[in-house]
Each structure stands twice: as structure tokens, then as C-alpha cells.
Write an enzyme that holds these catalytic residues in place. Sequence first.
Site, PDB file in Angstrom:
ATOM      1  N   HIS A 108     -21.147   7.865   2.198  1.00  0.00           N
ATOM      2  CA  HIS A 108     -19.422   8.229   1.511  1.00  0.00           C
ATOM      3  C   HIS A 108     -18.562   7.474   3.019  1.00  0.00           C
ATOM      4  CE1 HIS A 108     -16.384   8.752  -1.680  1.00  0.00           C
ATOM      5  NE2 HIS A 108     -15.561   8.802  -0.888  1.00  0.00           N
ATOM      6  N   GLU A 109     -18.118   8.094   3.820  1.00  0.00           N
ATOM      7  CA  GLU A 109     -17.574   7.481   4.396  1.00  0.00           C
ATOM      8  C   GLU A 109     -18.165   6.342   5.210  1.00  0.00           C
ATOM      9  OE1 GLU A 109     -14.582   9.043   5.473  1.00  0.00           O
ATOM     10  OE2 GLU A 109     -14.480  10.914   3.585  1.00  0.00           O
ATOM     11  N   HIS A 112     -16.421   3.410   3.088  1.00  0.00           N
ATOM     12  CA  HIS A 112     -15.319   3.240   3.696  1.00  0.00           C
ATOM     13  C   HIS A 112     -15.170   2.222   5.024  1.00  0.00           C
ATOM     14  CE1 HIS A 112     -13.621   5.630   0.947  1.00  0.00           C
ATOM     15  NE2 HIS A 112     -13.657   7.289   1.089  1.00  0.00           N
TER      16      HIS A 112
END
Length: 211
Positions: A108-109, A112
Site C-alpha cells: 500500500h505504501e 503512495h
Amino acid sequence: AERLNFYEIGALTFEKPDLETFKCLKLAYKVGREGGLAPCILNGANEEAVALLLEEKIKFLQVAEIIEEALEYFKEEKSKEVTLENVIELDKKVREYILGFSLLIIVHELGHFVMAKVNGIKVEEFAIGMGPKILSTQGKETKYSIGLFPIGGYVKMMGEEEEVQDERSFSSKSPLRRISVIIAGATMNFLFAIIIFTVFLNKFGYSLPKV
């Protein structure tokens, strides 16, 4: 802060806790009644979930959800004999199970991070894991680090938490660019699931039901 003085307080009033509001307490009561290895499951799941919370990778209310999911997932293990060997083995399994959430957080990170770079946002740090740093290197503008405990990760972008007057800060970008960075995390998780599913099918194949 002043030290608590029970003589000055005089009397304490206790009220029955709302177990629907304090779900972790409700789960603790339930596990206490069940006995067996259930407390071992709750303890391991709670410690790992709180670690993720302290890293700000999950919300407070998600702690109870993760514990509840772990209790359901390992429900067949609860009735095993309570021995030191079984406690250690089950505790390890529970923590590895919670690490599955951590892997999703890292992916997920990463989403980003990639989209921030695409949009020209300065990423000050990209970290995997938590706790003391065991490996760290400074890139051209981003610090890359690995924590001792492989739980979660985070991306620190310039202007993410406060407005910064810099053309490369997150806060200075257009709403559309900021939104693209925000949704990139969930999009990466979706793509990751497709990749894992594809690899699994290629390796093990699948069978069609006979009609």
C-alpha cells in the site's frame, strides 16, 4: 502532571463498561470464559495490531477487527492442550498471520511512494518495518530505511501533514494530483492481489466442476 493522590480524591466511582463501544474488552471477556489457547491468540494478535496502530498504519477501531479475525481464523486451535510448546507455536502462527496485514501495508505504501514520485512530490523518507533502524541509506533526496521489526512501513512526503510553500510539496499540488497519490495505495493492493492470484493459478492450475 500532578501525581494521583487517592486521599484527596476521597472516593472513586465505577460504572459498567459499554462492551459494544469497548470491543477489545468484550473480546477479552469472551476469551477468558473460553480458556484454553484462546488467550494466546488474543495476546499475539493484540500486540501485533497495536504495533501497527502505533506506526499509524491502521485506525484505532481496526485493532478489535484484527483481533476478532485472528480468533475466528484460529478457532480450531483453541481446544488444543495447553502446553508450553503449543502456546509458543500458536503465538508464532498468530503473529505471522498478522504480518500478512503488514505485507499489504508495505505494498500500500509503495503505491503512495511511486505515485508521489510520478507527480513530482518530494518524498523525504520511505521505510519498511518499524522499531530501530537496522539499515538506512540516503538517496538523492529520499531516505530509505528498514526497521528491525517487519511490520508495516510508511512514506513521508513534504507537506503531507502541514502546508509547505514549495512547488514539490504535497500540499502545493492540485487536488487531482493529491487524490491520485492517496488512491494509489488501494490501487496497488488491488494489483498485488491480481498478481498473486495469477501466479497461484499458473503454478497450481485450476479445475472446472463437472456438470
